[in-house]
Design an enzyme around this catalytic site. Structure first.
Site, PDB file in Angstrom:
ATOM      1  N   HIS A 171      34.428  28.695  20.538  1.00  0.00           N
ATOM      2  CA  HIS A 171      34.313  27.960  21.806  1.00  0.00           C
ATOM      3  C   HIS A 171      34.686  28.819  23.009  1.00  0.00           C
ATOM      4  O   HIS A 171      34.926  28.295  24.092  1.00  0.00           O
ATOM      5  CB  HIS A 171      35.173  26.695  21.758  1.00  0.00           C
ATOM      6  CG  HIS A 171      34.729  25.734  20.689  1.00  0.00           C
ATOM      7  ND1 HIS A 171      35.537  24.781  20.135  1.00  0.00           N
ATOM      8  CD2 HIS A 171      33.521  25.604  20.062  1.00  0.00           C
ATOM      9  CE1 HIS A 171      34.869  24.090  19.220  1.00  0.00           C
ATOM     10  NE2 HIS A 171      33.646  24.584  19.158  1.00  0.00           N
ATOM     11  N   CYS A 194      32.196  32.522  43.348  1.00  0.00           N
ATOM     12  CA  CYS A 194      32.061  33.901  42.880  1.00  0.00           C
ATOM     13  C   CYS A 194      32.213  34.872  44.064  1.00  0.00           C
ATOM     14  O   CYS A 194      31.571  34.697  45.108  1.00  0.00           O
ATOM     15  CB  CYS A 194      30.692  34.091  42.230  1.00  0.00           C
ATOM     16  SG  CYS A 194      30.322  35.798  41.798  1.00  0.00           S
TER      17      CYS A 194
HETATM   18 ZN   LIG Z   1      28.114  35.423  41.105  1.00  0.00          ZN
END
Ligand SMILES: [Zn+2]
Length: 270
Positions: free
Chosen positions: A100, A159
Site C-alpha cells: 500500500h 507541488c
Molecule cells: Zn508537480
C-alpha cells in the site's frame, strides 16, 4: 509472509480494528474524493498534519527485528506488508514489498514530482499555524481523529514544481494496488513453501487475496494475530498472541539472535 497493522502496534501506531475485526476509526478519505474535491484534500491533510508526528517518531519493535532476523536466516524469503509506516525497511528487511506504499513519501499527481513527507509537514505547519498538531488522537497511516470543525481555513500546500495536487504515496481506500507490486508479491508466494500472516485481520481484500491464492496453490497458511482473521477457515495453524513475543520466540528457536530494535531495551542473553 504478509504483515498488517498488528505488527506495528507495539511501535505505538494504533490498529484499525479491534479483536473482533470491528472498524475503530472515523471513515477514511476515499481516493475519488481526494482527487476531485479540494474539501476532501483539506480534510485529509489537516488530519494528517496532526497524525504525522507520532508516525515520524515510531521505531521498529521486537516483531520487526525478529522478522529481519528470520529473513537473514532465509526462513523468510519475502515480506509483503499492508503497512505504510516503513518500519520493516528500517529494521533492515531488504525483501519488503510495501503493498500500500509508504506514508513517508509524497507524490505530485500532475508532474510526478516526489517529496518527503517530512518536508511537506514543514510546509503544512508553516501554512497553518492556528491548527495545533498536538491535541489530536492519532490513528493509523498518520491519520488522526480531529474535531469536526470546518476545514475551510486549512491551507493545503501544492507541488513546488508545478502547483499540482500533492498526494501521499499510499494506496487510498477506493484505489487499486499497482499491478507490478501485486505481481511481484504473487510471484514470491508461488516460490515459497508456506505463508505466514502476522498482525492482520485480513479484512481488506488486497491482503486477503494472498490467502486465497496460497490456498489454491495448496500452500499451508499460518497466522499470528490477536483475534479473528478473515482467513481463519483456511489456516493450518493459528497463534492468538501478540506479534513481538511470538516472533522473537520463533526466531530464537530457529537459531537467530533477533537484532535489537533501535531505541528498544537491551536484551541480555546468558
Ligand atoms: Zn508537480
Amino acid at each position: 509472509m504478509l504483515t498488517g497493522a498488528g505488527t506495528s502496534t507495539e511501535s505505538g501506531i494504533p490498529g484499525y480494528r479491534d479483536a473482533d475485526g470491528r472498524w475503530m476509526r472515523a471513515a477514511p478519505v476515499l481516493y475519488q474524493d481526494f482527487v476531485r474535491l479540494a474539501a476532501a484534500r483539506r480534510r485529509y491533510w489537516r488530519r494528517s498534519m496532526a497524525g504525522w508526528p507520532l508516525l515520524a517518531a515510531a521505531r521498529p519493535n521486537a516483531a520487526h527485528a525478529a522478522l529481519a532476523s528470520l529473513e537473514a536466516l532465509r526462513h523468510v524469503t519475502r515480506i509483503v506488508t499492508q503497512n505504510v509506516d516503513g518500519l520493516h525497511e528500517r529494521a533492515g528487511s531488504g525483501t519488503t514489498i510495501a503493498l500500500h506504499g509508504c506514508v513517508g513519501d509524497v507524490v505530485c499527481l500532475n508532474c510526478g514530482g516526489r517529496f518527503s513527507r517530512a518536508a511537506v509537514q514543514q510546509a503544512l505547519e508553516a501554512a497553518n499555524p492556528y491548527f495545533g498538531v498536538s491535541a489530536a488522537d492519532a490513528a493509523p497511516d498518520g491519520d488522526a481523529n480531529v474535531a469536526d470543525d470546518p476545514d475551510d481555513a486549512f491551507d493545503v500546500p501544492a507541488c513546488a514544481h508545478c502547483g499540482g495536487v500533492l498526494k501521499p504515496d499510499v494506496v487510498f481506500f477506493g484505489e487499486g494496488v499497482p499491478k507490478d507490486r501485486v505481481d511481484k508479491a504473487r510471484a514470491a508466494l508461488e516460490e515459497s513453501d508456506a505463508m505466514l500472516v502476522v498482525g492482520s485481520s485480513l479484512a481488506v481484500y488486497s491482503g486477503y487475496r494472498f490467502c486465497e491464492w496460497a490456498a489454491a496453490l495448496r500452500k499451508p497458511i499460518a497466522a499470528i494475530n490477536i483475534g479473528r482473521t478473515r482467513a481463519d477457515p483456511l489456516l493450518a495453524l493459528k497463534a492468538n498472541e501478540p506479534c513481538g513475543p511470538a516472533l522473537t520466540d520463533l526466531a530464537e528457536r530457529l537459531g537467530g539472535a533477533p537484532r535489537r530494535p533501535r531505541g528498544g531495551p537491551a536484551v541480555s542473553r546468558g
